[in-house]
Write a protein that holds these residues in place. Structure first.
Motif, PDB file in Angstrom:
ATOM      1  N   TYR A   1      43.029  39.396  40.960  1.00 38.39           N
ATOM      2  CA  TYR A   1      41.996  40.378  41.562  1.00 38.39           C
ATOM      3  C   TYR A   1      42.601  40.969  42.873  1.00 38.39           C
ATOM      4  O   TYR A   1      43.711  40.411  43.385  1.00 38.39           O
ATOM      5  CB  TYR A   1      40.781  39.296  42.271  1.00 38.39           C
ATOM      6  CG  TYR A   1      40.916  38.290  43.158  1.00 38.39           C
ATOM      7  CD1 TYR A   1      41.131  37.017  42.463  1.00 38.39           C
ATOM      8  CD2 TYR A   1      41.199  38.390  44.368  1.00 38.39           C
ATOM      9  CE1 TYR A   1      41.372  35.804  43.254  1.00 38.39           C
ATOM     10  CE2 TYR A   1      41.465  37.449  45.461  1.00 38.39           C
ATOM     11  CZ  TYR A   1      41.692  36.132  44.866  1.00 38.39           C
ATOM     12  OH  TYR A   1      42.057  34.728  45.683  1.00 38.39           O
TER      13      TYR A   1
ATOM     14  N   GLU B   1      44.843  39.676  45.746  1.00 39.57           N
ATOM     15  CA  GLU B   1      45.169  37.849  45.634  1.00 39.57           C
ATOM     16  C   GLU B   1      46.415  37.440  45.943  1.00 39.57           C
ATOM     17  O   GLU B   1      46.716  36.522  46.557  1.00 39.57           O
ATOM     18  CB  GLU B   1      44.988  37.605  44.155  1.00 39.57           C
ATOM     19  CG  GLU B   1      45.063  36.235  43.637  1.00 39.57           C
ATOM     20  CD  GLU B   1      45.058  35.901  42.446  1.00 39.57           C
ATOM     21  OE1 GLU B   1      44.793  36.661  41.389  1.00 39.57           O
ATOM     22  OE2 GLU B   1      45.036  34.565  41.898  1.00 39.57           O
TER      23      GLU B   1
ATOM     24  N   GLU C   1      36.405  37.043  38.835  1.00 37.15           N
ATOM     25  CA  GLU C   1      37.708  37.302  39.610  1.00 37.15           C
ATOM     26  C   GLU C   1      37.483  38.412  40.849  1.00 37.15           C
ATOM     27  O   GLU C   1      37.689  38.161  41.924  1.00 37.15           O
ATOM     28  CB  GLU C   1      38.710  37.842  38.666  1.00 37.15           C
ATOM     29  CG  GLU C   1      39.172  36.542  37.704  1.00 37.15           C
ATOM     30  CD  GLU C   1      39.796  35.516  38.571  1.00 37.15           C
ATOM     31  OE1 GLU C   1      39.224  34.569  38.197  1.00 37.15           O
ATOM     32  OE2 GLU C   1      40.524  35.402  39.604  1.00 37.15           O
TER      33      GLU C   1
ATOM     34  N   LYS D   1      36.279  37.532  44.178  1.00 36.73           N
ATOM     35  CA  LYS D   1      37.119  36.741  45.049  1.00 36.73           C
ATOM     36  C   LYS D   1      37.682  37.459  45.939  1.00 36.73           C
ATOM     37  O   LYS D   1      38.245  37.144  46.852  1.00 36.73           O
ATOM     38  CB  LYS D   1      37.985  35.839  44.262  1.00 36.73           C
ATOM     39  CG  LYS D   1      37.186  34.956  43.399  1.00 36.73           C
ATOM     40  CD  LYS D   1      38.551  34.047  42.554  1.00 36.73           C
ATOM     41  CE  LYS D   1      37.785  33.334  41.427  1.00 36.73           C
ATOM     42  NZ  LYS D   1      38.764  32.580  40.382  1.00 36.73           N
TER      43      LYS D   1
END
Ligand SMILES: Nc1nc(=O)c(N)c(NC[C@H](O)[C@H](O)[C@H](O)COP(=O)(O)O)[nH]1
Ligand SMILES: [Zn+2]
Length: 162
Positions: free
Chosen positions: A45, A48, A15, A18
């Motif tokens: 993350y 996000e 995660e 990303k």
């Protein structure tokens, strides 16, 4: 199984990868696990979700959204046996002044029994750890060994590593 921890920490690291690198924070990944059925309830993350969001914060916001409650009400609807895996320990102070993740975890202390961390926070931005306040609230903080180098490489991707 005892070695589930590295599996979930690896998932958290996936995660973290990303997260868009930024000079003023760390790229972190987090996974929220329901221990009663060993299932991942949410992942997150850094950045996000819109705003200056942290990985752990995104887990909580996404799960609250799924359960149809505001993040502040999450404590009333969470299963009783949860674990949070986060590649970098939850922050206890943020240079932005936003609510630290330790405070968000403490609100859920009746559900989150253990926080598994890949590394303690480097002293790049702040130099205090929330480990003690978590432990004082009865939450175990456990280091998952073995991924430190990878976690730090991802976490500092936005820093000029000269
Ligand atoms: N556990 C954790 N998860 C994250 O998603 C993240 N970005 C950090 N980073 C900790 C670092 O101390 C703060 O990123 C800086 O203190 C800047 O604060 P902001 O992020 O701008 O609020 N730590
Ligand atoms: Zn945080």
């Amino acid at each position: 199984k005892a070695d589930d921890h590295s599996g979930y920490m690896q998932l958290a690291l996936d995660e973290a990868r990303k997260s868009p690198p930024k000079a003023t924070n760390f790229c972190v990944g987090a996974v929220l696990v329901d221990l009663s059925c060993n299932r991942v309830l949410a992942t997150g993350y850094t950045l996000e979700l819109p705003g200056n969001t942290h990985a752990e914060q995104c887990c909580f916001m996404k799960l609250a959204d799924q359960l149809g409650v505001p993040e502040e009400r999450l404590k009333d609807v969470l299963p009783s046996e949860m674990a949070l895996y986060t590649t970098v320990e939850p922050c206890s102070k943020r240079l932005s002044g936003n609510l630290p993740c330790v405070e968000r975890v403490l609100r859920l202390a009746d559900s989150i029994k253990t926080v598994y961390v890949g590394v303690m926070e480097p002293e790049t931005f702040v130099n205090n750890s929330g480990k003690k306040s978590l432990q004082d609230a009865g939450i175990s903080v456990v280091r998952v060994q073995g991924l430190e180098a990878e976690i730090l490489k991802v976490a500092t991707a936005g820093h000029n590593n000269t």
